[in-house]
Motif scaffolding. Structure first.
Motif, PDB file in Angstrom:
ATOM      1  N   VAL A  13      97.195   9.440 -13.174  1.00 20.82           N
ATOM      2  CA  VAL A  13      96.429  10.345 -14.050  1.00 20.82           C
ATOM      3  C   VAL A  13      95.786   9.545 -15.177  1.00 20.82           C
ATOM      4  N   LYS A  14      94.603   9.027 -14.889  1.00 17.90           N
ATOM      5  CA  LYS A  14      93.931   8.146 -15.849  1.00 17.90           C
ATOM      6  C   LYS A  14      93.381   8.907 -17.051  1.00 17.90           C
ATOM      7  N   GLN A  15      93.311  10.220 -16.947  1.00 20.31           N
ATOM      8  CA  GLN A  15      92.839  11.029 -18.079  1.00 20.31           C
ATOM      9  C   GLN A  15      93.908  11.170 -19.154  1.00 20.31           C
ATOM     10  N   CYS A  16      95.104  10.689 -18.871  1.00 19.29           N
ATOM     11  CA  CYS A  16      96.206  10.790 -19.833  1.00 19.29           C
ATOM     12  C   CYS A  16      96.217   9.570 -20.747  1.00 19.29           C
ATOM     13  N   ALA A  17      96.424   9.821 -22.034  1.00 18.28           N
ATOM     14  CA  ALA A  17      96.446   8.735 -23.021  1.00 18.28           C
ATOM     15  C   ALA A  17      97.637   7.803 -22.813  1.00 18.28           C
ATOM     16  N   ASN A  18      98.643   8.257 -22.121  1.00 14.09           N
ATOM     17  CA  ASN A  18      99.831   7.433 -21.881  1.00 14.09           C
ATOM     18  C   ASN A  18      99.726   6.589 -20.624  1.00 14.09           C
ATOM     19  N   ASN A  19      98.609   6.714 -19.892  1.00 14.15           N
ATOM     20  CA  ASN A  19      98.447   5.975 -18.642  1.00 14.15           C
ATOM     21  C   ASN A  19      97.905   4.576 -18.897  1.00 14.15           C
ATOM     22  N   LEU A  20      98.411   3.610 -18.127  1.00 19.45           N
ATOM     23  CA  LEU A  20      97.857   2.263 -18.174  1.00 19.45           C
ATOM     24  C   LEU A  20      96.745   2.242 -17.138  1.00 19.45           C
ATOM     25  N   GLU A  21      95.519   2.393 -17.610  1.00 15.64           N
ATOM     26  CA  GLU A  21      94.414   2.651 -16.667  1.00 15.64           C
ATOM     27  C   GLU A  21      94.155   1.518 -15.693  1.00 15.64           C
ATOM     28  N   THR A  22      94.465   0.280 -16.120  1.00 13.73           N
ATOM     29  CA  THR A  22      94.189  -0.854 -15.246  1.00 13.73           C
ATOM     30  C   THR A  22      95.130  -0.893 -14.045  1.00 13.73           C
ATOM     31  N   GLU A  23      96.305  -0.299 -14.223  1.00 10.97           N
ATOM     32  CA  GLU A  23      97.241  -0.189 -13.111  1.00 10.97           C
ATOM     33  C   GLU A  23      97.725   1.253 -13.138  1.00 10.97           C
ATOM     34  N   ASP A  24      98.168   1.745 -12.040  1.00 11.22           N
ATOM     35  CA  ASP A  24      98.545   3.156 -11.989  1.00 11.22           C
ATOM     36  C   ASP A  24      99.989   3.372 -12.437  1.00 11.22           C
TER      37      ASP A  24
END
Ligand code: SF4
Length: 59
Positions: A13-24
């Motif tokens: 869930v890349k829309q989440c501020a807690n997500n590390l967008e570069t890796e899932d």
């Protein structure tokens, strides 16, 4: 802010501020999972209640 990957919590869930967008992966130490159903039967019935909307997306 340095985000630290939690290898135990895979999340796309890349829309989440807690997500590390570069890796899932999630960057929190722990998350809270819940449900919006009275009788959950499939994965879609569950929610990550630690979700926080990224400030720069989802307008
Ligand atoms: S808080 Fe939940 S939705 Fe957000 S990155 Fe972590 S596991 Fe994914």
């Amino acid at each position: 802010m340095d985000k630290k990957k939690n290898c135990n919590i895979h999340c796309t869930v890349k829309q989440c501020a807690n997500n590390l967008e570069t890796e899932d992966f999630c960057t929190l130490d722990m998350i809270r999972v819940g449900t919006h159903e009275s009788n959950p039967t499939v994965p879609e019935c569950t929610d990550c209640n630690s979700f926080v909307k990224r400030s720069d997306c989802c307008h």
